[in-house]
Scaffold this motif. Structure first.
Motif, PDB file in Angstrom:
ATOM      1  N   GLU A  40      -0.160 -52.150  20.146  1.00  0.00           N
ATOM      2  CA  GLU A  40      -0.277 -53.052  19.009  1.00  0.00           C
ATOM      3  C   GLU A  40      -0.556 -52.342  17.693  1.00  0.00           C
ATOM      4  OE1 GLU A  40      -2.970 -56.268  19.715  1.00  0.00           O
ATOM      5  OE2 GLU A  40      -2.012 -56.853  21.599  1.00  0.00           O
TER       6      GLU A  40
ATOM      7  N   PHE B 270      -0.483 -48.865  12.645  1.00  0.00           N
ATOM      8  CA  PHE B 270       0.636 -49.615  12.090  1.00  0.00           C
ATOM      9  C   PHE B 270       0.126 -50.543  10.988  1.00  0.00           C
ATOM     10  CE2 PHE B 270       2.460 -49.675  16.676  1.00  0.00           C
ATOM     11  CZ  PHE B 270       2.933 -48.383  16.537  1.00  0.00           C
TER      12      PHE B 270
ATOM     13  N   ASN C 189       2.989 -55.528  13.394  1.00  0.00           N
ATOM     14  CA  ASN C 189       3.684 -55.473  14.674  1.00  0.00           C
ATOM     15  C   ASN C 189       4.353 -56.826  14.915  1.00  0.00           C
ATOM     16  OD1 ASN C 189       1.732 -57.271  15.756  1.00  0.00           O
ATOM     17  ND2 ASN C 189       0.459 -55.580  16.484  1.00  0.00           N
TER      18      ASN C 189
END
Length: 199
Positions: free
Chosen positions: A99, A140, A143
């Motif tokens: 994730e 990140f 996602n």
């Protein structure tokens, strides 16, 4: 030998009553999508709260990517279901990598929560709650479930989230070395009660 007569009227009454109650339980349980004959068998999940290097922020996901998401609009930690070939630590390491794209280096089990009837079809959930104190890699920014963002721990309670999260989140970050173990029943998508123990 005297032949057996009909059963006493009390036996007939109590037998019929028991069968009626059992039938009602089955109907109610089927209506909620739950097998009444099964023991409490929750879906096992893991949930992580990742601290920033200065320990002042936490990485949350804003669930805003899918219109059919039951968490739509809410801010959550990272995590998901435990797979059948992994333990809970392996599970949360995998979930955080999938994730957020980061590797958990130091993590602590902060507690566990039983969520009876939390699922949209009345499923029970049981979560193991982790605090990720150090990690490697660059998270990140988004996602498939939404945007990932760093949030100040001091103000995170102002964000849209499940009502129940507001009950246990202070225990995740309070610094008490004892783990908490709670139960939080849900009904119609809302928390009914909250209680916990610490050891």
């Amino acid at each position: 030998i005297k032949p057996a007569g009909p059963p006493p009227i009390t036996a007939i009454f109590f037998t019929d009553a028991a069968e009626g109650i059992a039938g009602l339980m089955v109907w109610c349980a089927q209506f909620k999508g739950i097998d009444p004959l099964m023991p409490y068998c929750p879906i096992l999940a893991t949930l992580a709260y990742v601290l920033s290097p200065d320990k002042k922020q936490v990485l949350l996901i804003h669930r805003n990517a899918r219109a059919d998401d039951e968490h739509l609009g809410k801010y959550n930690g990272l995590g998901g279901k435990v797979e059948d070939d992994e333990d809970v630590v392996a599970s949360i390491r995998r979930e955080v990598m999938e994730e957020a794209g980061i590797r958990c280096e130091k993590l602590t089990l902060r507690g566990s929560i039983s969520w009876p009837f939390f699922g949209k079809n009345g499923e029970h959930w049981f979560g193991m709650i982790f605090l990720v104190e150090t990690f490697s890699g660059t998270p990140f920014t988004q996602n498939s479930e939404g945007d990932l963002c760093w949030v100040d721990i001091d103000t995170m309670m102002d964000l849209p989230m499940w009502d129940g999260d507001r009950q246990f989140l202070p225990l995740v970050f309070d610094g008490d070395p004892r783990a908490f173990h709670g139960v939080m029943p849900y009904e119609n998508g809302r928390m009914k009660s909250w209680s916990y123990s610490r050891i």
